[in-house]
Each structure stands twice: as structure tokens, then as C-alpha cells.
Design a protein around this motif. Structure first.
Motif, PDB file in Angstrom:
ATOM      1  N   GLY A  31      60.911 -44.471  66.543  1.00 22.45           N
ATOM      2  CA  GLY A  31      61.236 -43.049  66.499  1.00 22.45           C
ATOM      3  C   GLY A  31      60.117 -42.188  67.043  1.00 22.45           C
ATOM      4  N   GLU A  32      58.862 -42.600  66.819  1.00 21.95           N
ATOM      5  CA  GLU A  32      57.720 -41.872  67.363  1.00 21.95           C
ATOM      6  C   GLU A  32      57.745 -41.906  68.892  1.00 21.95           C
ATOM      7  OE1 GLU A  32      54.763 -40.426  65.913  1.00 21.95           O
ATOM      8  OE2 GLU A  32      55.907 -40.332  64.061  1.00 21.95           O
ATOM      9  N   ILE A  91      60.897 -30.323  63.532  1.00 23.62           N
ATOM     10  CA  ILE A  91      61.000 -31.098  64.767  1.00 23.62           C
ATOM     11  C   ILE A  91      62.420 -30.980  65.326  1.00 23.62           C
ATOM     12  CG2 ILE A  91      60.943 -33.429  65.719  1.00 23.62           C
ATOM     13  CD1 ILE A  91      58.780 -34.098  63.693  1.00 23.62           C
ATOM     14  N   GLY A  92      62.530 -30.767  66.636  1.00 22.48           N
ATOM     15  CA  GLY A  92      63.831 -30.633  67.282  1.00 22.48           C
ATOM     16  C   GLY A  92      64.236 -29.195  67.518  1.00 22.48           C
ATOM     17  N   GLU A  93      63.533 -28.228  66.901  1.00 30.85           N
ATOM     18  CA  GLU A  93      63.839 -26.821  67.131  1.00 30.85           C
ATOM     19  C   GLU A  93      63.135 -26.332  68.394  1.00 30.85           C
ATOM     20  OE1 GLU A  93      64.790 -24.993  62.764  1.00 30.85           O
ATOM     21  OE2 GLU A  93      62.682 -25.039  63.369  1.00 30.85           O
ATOM     22  N   ILE A 105      67.640 -39.497  67.778  1.00 29.67           N
ATOM     23  CA  ILE A 105      66.937 -40.689  67.339  1.00 29.67           C
ATOM     24  C   ILE A 105      67.965 -41.726  66.896  1.00 29.67           C
ATOM     25  CG2 ILE A 105      65.264 -41.603  65.675  1.00 29.67           C
ATOM     26  CD1 ILE A 105      63.993 -39.737  67.622  1.00 29.67           C
ATOM     27  N   GLU A 106      67.682 -43.003  67.196  1.00 27.85           N
ATOM     28  CA  GLU A 106      68.599 -44.066  66.771  1.00 27.85           C
ATOM     29  C   GLU A 106      68.664 -44.159  65.249  1.00 27.85           C
ATOM     30  OE1 GLU A 106      67.795 -47.772  68.568  1.00 27.85           O
ATOM     31  OE2 GLU A 106      68.148 -47.074  70.609  1.00 27.85           O
ATOM     32  N   ASN A 166      59.185 -37.283  59.895  1.00 29.16           N
ATOM     33  CA  ASN A 166      59.632 -38.644  60.170  1.00 29.16           C
ATOM     34  C   ASN A 166      61.135 -38.625  60.453  1.00 29.16           C
ATOM     35  OD1 ASN A 166      59.856 -41.435  60.330  1.00 29.16           O
ATOM     36  ND2 ASN A 166      58.446 -41.781  58.634  1.00 29.16           N
ATOM     37  N   LEU A 167      61.495 -38.383  61.699  1.00 28.98           N
ATOM     38  CA  LEU A 167      62.911 -38.203  62.050  1.00 28.98           C
ATOM     39  C   LEU A 167      63.726 -39.478  61.911  1.00 28.98           C
ATOM     40  CD1 LEU A 167      62.947 -35.869  65.172  1.00 28.98           C
ATOM     41  CD2 LEU A 167      63.099 -35.289  62.776  1.00 28.98           C
ATOM     42  N   ALA A 168      63.091 -40.629  62.023  1.00 30.33           N
ATOM     43  CA  ALA A 168      63.830 -41.892  61.975  1.00 30.33           C
ATOM     44  C   ALA A 168      64.150 -42.310  60.543  1.00 30.33           C
ATOM     45  CB  ALA A 168      63.030 -42.992  62.664  1.00 30.33           C
TER      46      ALA A 168
END
Length: 674
Positions: free
Chosen positions: A159-160, A360-362, A378-379, A418-420
Motif C-alpha cells: 500500500g505504501e 490521504i487521498g484528498e 489501494i488493493e 495506513n490506507l491498506a
């Protein structure tokens, strides 16, 4: 924004005898990397010519056709900036290569003491010898600023890698000169090719006695073909290097005394950032950090416009959820730190303070005309574990944060960066289900929480299954096992029991070592690392990467032995341990406090065995002339990773700042009795 296509005219061969001629201005304007060909590239010459012709036609069409934003914004490139990510499989030398790049760019004073793996600043990263979090730095070479992002090499932290690829135009793909492309190499390369990024392949550690650079380059080219890379992407530039010594060259047999050829390849082959200089402000937040004084820091690449300190901006997402924020402080990355600036131009990577609720993502956009950029995808996670409050008799003795509220706040705070990872509420108010990319991904979270003073209990890892069209699907992973030939039979037997399907078997670099490639259900890999190390006497190397979801493979047993369980609490004694060690291998030593239900060892037979490790020798008037001397075996010391792999469905791991214990789950035990 449009991304120009690059034609990399280097053949995948280790036999480069001379450096390439300098690129002409026409080539630079078309964004192409002109390099020498090797004699081995005849089979690809015709295809490359066709690719070059198609590229010239495409560039001409783009020049003739009006830009969609013509009249509103000016499309341009920044010639003074390059943005790259360094990606590779674990232990192939990314961070060491970055160290040498920083040292040769005069980032540090000549008399400054610099530790190894400078970018791995986290204590956990230094202890484990791996990169966990991606980090930014920059160097300046011949007037050009090169923003470098060091990324993790382990598949659980993919994810990183996926996040940072949004900030760059190209990657350095580092490959070991002996091992060649490994599972994580495939993953990161696939993602980079999907983004359309330029790739420079760095064959590292060419000074190893058993190095085989030409084989590695050919294997990497085959990987490009397997991943459906375009003709332009397949014509990659290859640089040979010794990251530890800071040497590089276009031939494995003729390295320069520094990394100059690598820097030149970056300037020549990585495209300049394509920007909208006069467009409306746009910056996608791809990472966040936290500072005690500055608060939350948002990191990302400025895609369009100019960002200034003190201005008001719009923070928005593609679903039109917007709010107003103000830029408090603005930083850019120079050398090995952040430097405050008044403004940042499009194409550069920067850090922003002042918007404490940014995620994150904005997108940070212009207050009036700003439009959100597509969010980061992200998967999905593949493994789930349960986190609950500590219910053992020793609760609160070692940790500061023990309540369900403390646990909940900490877990949901982890989601901010930690998006994942995913967190859900469990069946009870004090239980939470945490999902991640793998057991290591979750283990790092557990270790960080433990060091912060948290006490909690975790259940065994479980795979996340899917149901599609009424069929049950489970995640599968590709496992690559390097094992000496004399232990290959044991490795094949272990993988067969875990429903593994052999894909390939070949001789690896060192003599007498074979490389096995298997497709194995993710649940079959849980506990496999310790088992395969035991079977090979510690000489096997296991690497895995997520592949896809496939049909349910059926039932499987991951552990053949039961546990030794204490049925009485207290302090362990030598007298009791002498008798207990005949039943299996102990985890405890004399004088250690245990409680009822704690797992104190591994039973030598299937099924659990309850015993008393606190029994004291009865005092009698009968005295023998000589006491029998019995030597106690050294207790087995299990790390957090080992404990998570060991436990079964009815067992838990108790995690505290000072101790790691395993116990039977009292809730499941009670259900079994009823």
C-alpha cells in the motif's frame, strides 16, 4: 493532465561497452532516452523502430491538435526537477543505494558521522532490517533537483508503494545480481507499468562472487513481457551498481568510481514533470505525518498552479465533499530534511501544515476554481485478526492503556495514514476486527502499539474469503522458496500438505540451491515460515506476494502438535519443569509467573495437555545421600511473529509492553464444554 510516452532504447543486455552519446535537443523535446544498443538486441530492433515511428507520429498529432485546456492553462514541463521512486524486492539494496546517492551529493559534511541505512529512521525498521514506511528526500545534480522516495520492499507494505507512485514520473527498479526478479519485484513493476511510468533497471551488488548480471537483465526483460509492457517500456535503460561502495556503470565489467552514470541515466531517461503552470491549484495528498508542534503534515506532489504560504484553499474529494482550509507552513525536501519556503511551483513534492483534519487521498485545490483529482485506489486486504482488551489475570501490571476506548481510538487513528488497513467493530464492544495485507502488516501495528504502552489480546490470523456467483473464493499467493537440494523433499512435502501447486523449479544462483515457485492459499502460508525453517535447518528463504482469488482449496491442517497448558497459576518451579519437559518443549523457565490457561509449551503429540508447572517438591523427613542432578533444557523463546503463526482457533496472544504470552481462549473453551 497528459503524460508523454518515453522510448527507452536500451537493450536488456549486460554487455554495454561504452556510455551513450548525449541526447539531442529533439530527443529531449520528445521525451526520449537515446542509448546504445547491444549486439544481442537484433530480435527487438524492428519492433523498436516501429515503436519509435509510432511515438513520432503521436508527438506530431499532439502538437497539431489543440489542448483541451487551450486558452485556459499553459501545458509545460519543469526541466529542473525529476521525481523518482526507488522500488525493489526486500533486501535487494534500495536503502543502501539511497545512502550512497545522498553521500555523493554532498548532503553531509565530510567529518559528519553517518549511520548505515540513513532512511530507515524508525527503531522497528532498524531492528528488523527492512523499510516499513516510504520516505522522501532530495538531491541536486548538475542544477537539477531529484526528489527521491524510498519505498518498502516487503509485499505486506505494498500500500505504501501504491500511494507514492502517484507522486513520481519514473522509478528505479533495483534487482539483485544473483536472485534476479523476485515476487515483490513483479508487484511493484506491475503497478509502475500501469501508471505508465518510465523504468530504469539497476542491477545491484554486481561485486558478489556468484553474480550473474546478464541472466538477471534477461529475466527482468521477460518479466516486462509477462506484465504486458509496451514496446517503449520494454526498451529500458540498465545500470549496473554496487550500492554499498557507491559505484555504477553501463557495463558490469566497467564501473565508474562514483554513481555518475546512474545520475545521468535519471536525468536522461526519467521524464520531466508535466504540469499546468498557470492552471488552478491542485495537489493530491499521498502521505501524512504528525509533528508534536506543527500537527498533521500533508505530503504530495503539486500537479498544477502555485502553492503559497498563508493562502486559503479548498480541500475536496471527487464526490464534491469540500471544505475551506488555510496553509500554515510550507516545506520542500532538500537533501536530508524539510526546508521552509514561501511558495512551491507545480511539479515539485512538498509538505503542508495547517490543515489538521486533512486525509490521504484528498485534494488541496484553488479556493474558487479548484477541482478534485482522482483519489488513491489501494488493493483490498487479505488477512483479518481480532483485537480485544486484555482479560488475563496479569492485566494492567505492565501497560498504561488497557481499556476498550484506548484500543478503539488507537486503531482508528492508524487508519488515517495506513490506507491498506481496515478496522471494524467486532461481536462485542471490546473486540475489533483489523484487516491488512498480511500477517507482517498487522504484526508491525501490534509491535508499535506495544511500544506505546498498550495491553491487549489478539486472535489467530484468518483469511478474507469472497463469494462470487455462489462460489466460495479464497486469496492465493505466489511463494518463492530458495532451499538447498538436500532439503528440497521436505519443502515440497510441506507445501503439498498446504494445498500448494508447483509452478516452477529451477537452479538458483549458488551451487546446490534450488528455487521453487508455488501457488499457495494464503491460509496455507500461515505458520509455514517456521515449519520450513525447521525442515531446512534454517537455510531456506521464503518470499510471498498476493496473486489472486481462486476456488476454495479444501480443509488443511497447519499444526500437527498440541499445546502444553498450565491448569494452575503461580510461579514455576524447577521440580515441575523437569517433569514437564518430558512432555514437550517449554516456553517458560523456573521462577516465572504463569496463570491458569496459559500456554507454557508445545506438546510432542497432537492434542493439548494440561499440566502443573508450579508444583513444589514435597518436604519429608526422608533424606537421600545425594540429590539426583537433572539439567533443564533451555526454554524456547518465541517472538511476536512466531506466536501469531503458532496459535490456533481456540488460542490467543497476550501482548503487553514487556511480555508476550499465549493462552487458551476461555470463551471458546466454555462453548466447547457446553
Amino acid at each position: 493532465m497528459q503524460m508523454q510516452t518515453i522510448t527507452l532504447r536500451a537493450a536488456p543486455s549486460a554487455r554495454r561497452l561504452a556510455p551513450p552519446p548525449p541526447a539531442s535537443s529533439s530527443d529531449l523535446s520528445a521525451g526520449r532516452c537515446s542509448l546504445l544498443r547491444s549486439p544481442n538486441s537484433r530480435c527487438r530492433r524492428a519492433r523498436s523502430v516501429r515503436a519509435s515511428a509510432s511515438l513520432d507520429q503521436e508527438v506530431k498529432e499532439r502538437a497539431d491538435s489543440p489542448s483541451p485546456s487551450a486558452g485556459k492553462t499553459s501545458q509545460a514541463t519543469r526541466r529542473d526537477v525529476r521525481n523518482i521512486a526507488i522500488v525493489a524486492h526486500v533486501d535487494h539494496g534500495k536503502t543502501t543505494l539511497v545512502d550512497s546517492m545522498l553521500k555523493q551529493s554532498k548532503v553531509f559534511r565530510e567529518n559528519q558521522v553517518v549511520q548505515e541505512r540513513i532512511m530507515d529512521s524508525n527503531d522497528l525498521e532498524r531492528e528488523r532490517g527492512i523499510t516499513i514506511l516510504s520516505k522522501n528526500t532530495s538531491i541536486t545534480y548538475k542544477g537539477t533537483k531529484i526528489n527521491i522516495i524510498d519505498t518498502p520492499g516487503h509485499s505486506d507494505f505494498g500500500g505504501e508503494v501504491e500511494r507514492v507512485l502517484n507522486m513520481v514520473e519514473g522509478i528505479l527498479l533495483v534487482v539483485d545480481s544473483v536472485e534476479g526478479p523476485m515476487p515483490q519485484t513483479r508487484f511493484v513493476l506491475k503497478k509502475a507499468l500501469e501508471f505508465g511510468h518510465a523504468v530504469v533497471v539497476v542491477v545491484n551488488k554486481v561485486d558478489r562472487p556468484i553474480a550473474r548480471p546478464e541472466f538477471v537483465v534477461n529475466s527482468t526483460f521477460e518479466l516486462f513481457i509477462e506484465l504486458n509492457a509496451t514496446d517503449e517500456q520494454c526498451d529500458f535503460q540498465t545500470v549496473f551498481a554496487i550500492g554499498l561502495k557507491g559505484k555504477a556503470g553501463l557495463s558490469a565489467d566497467n564501473l565508474a568510481d562514483d554513481l555518475g552514470p546512474l545520475f545521468e541515466a535519471i536525468l536522461r531517461c526519467i521524464p520531466e514533470p508535466h504540469i499546468e503552470k498557470d492552471g488552478a491549484l491542485q495537489m493530491l495528498v499521498t502521505s501524512t505525518e504528525y509533528d508534536e508542534h506543527k500537527g498533521r503534515i500533508a505530503i504530495g506532489r503539486l500537479h498544477a498552479g502555485e502553492l503559497k504560504r498563508g493562502i486559503e484553499v479548498k480541500v475536496c474529494t471527487p464526490d464534491d465533499a469540500c471544505r475551506i482550509g488555510k496553509i500554515g507552513e510550507l516545506f520542500v525536501y532538500e537533501n536530508f530534511g524539510r526546508v521552509p519556503v514561501e511558495s512551491v511551483s507545480a511539479g515539485d513534492i512538498c509538505a503542508v501544515c495547517g490543515i489538521n483534519d486533512i486525509m490521504i487521498g484528498e485534494t488541496i485545490a484553488d479556493k474558487v476554481d479548484g477541482v478534485a483529482l482522482p483519489t488513491i485506489k489501494i488493493e483490498e486486504p487479505t488477512v483479518r485478526m481480532s483485537f480485544s482488551i486484555n482479560t488475563s489475570p496479569f492485566v494492567g501490571k505492565e501497560g498504561k492503556f488497557v481499556t476498550s476506548r484506548n484500543l478503539r481510538d488507537r486503531l482508528y487513528r492508524e487508519l488515517e495514514r495506513n490506507l491498506a488497513m481496515k478496522v471494524e467493530d467486532g461481536e462485542t464492544a471490546d473486540t475489533f476486527l483489523v484487516s491488512g495485507r498480511g500477517t507482517l502488516h498487522l504484526t508491525i501495528l501490534i509491535e508499535n502499539m506495544r511500544r506505546e504502552g498498550y495491553e491487549f489480546m489478539i486472535g489467530p490470523p484468518k483469511v478474507i474469503n469472497k463469494t462470487v456467483d455462489g462460489k466460495l473464493l479464497e486469496p492465493y499467493e505466489i511463494a518463492a522458496i530458495e532451499v538447498p537440494e538436500e532439503y528440497m523433499g521436505s519443502a515440497v512435502e510441506l507445501l503439498g500438505k498446504r494445498r500448494g501447486q508447483m509452478l516452477d523449479m529451477e537452479a538458483s544462483g549458488p551451487e546446490g540451491v534450488s528455487l521453487l515457485k508455488y501457488k499457495v492459499p494464503t491460509r496455507g502460508l500461515i505458520g509455514l515460515r517456521n515449519a520450513i525453517l525447521t525442515a531446512s535447518r534454517g537455510r531456506a528463504v521464503l518470499n510471498t506476494i498476493f496473486d489472486s482469488y481462486g476456488p476454495w482449496a479444501g480443509d488443511m491442517s497447519s499444526r500437527d502438535q498440541g499445546s502444553l497448558v498450565a491448569f494452575e497459576g503461580g510461579s514455576t518451579t524447577s521440580y515441575a519443569c523437569i517433569n514437564a519437559q518430558e512432555r514437550g518443549i517449554l516456553f517458560v523457565k523456573p521462577g516465572q509467573d504463569v496463570y491458569k490457561g496459559q500456554i507454557v509449551g508445545i506438546h510432542q503429540r497432537p492434542g493439548d495437555l494440561a499440566l502443573n508447572v508450579c508444583k513444589k517438591k514435597a518436604a519429608t523427613n526422608v533424606r537421600s545421600n545425594k540429590e539426583t542432578t537433572v539439567v533443564l533444557d533451555e526454554p524456547l523463546s518465541y517472538s511476536l511473529d512466531d506466536c501469531i503463526e503458532y496459535i490456533q482457533e481456540d488460542e490467543l496472544v497476550e501482548v503487553t509492553p514487556l511480555s508476550i504470552r499465549m493462552s487458551k481462549n476461555p470463551k471458546i473453551s466454555k462453548k466447547g464444554k457446553n
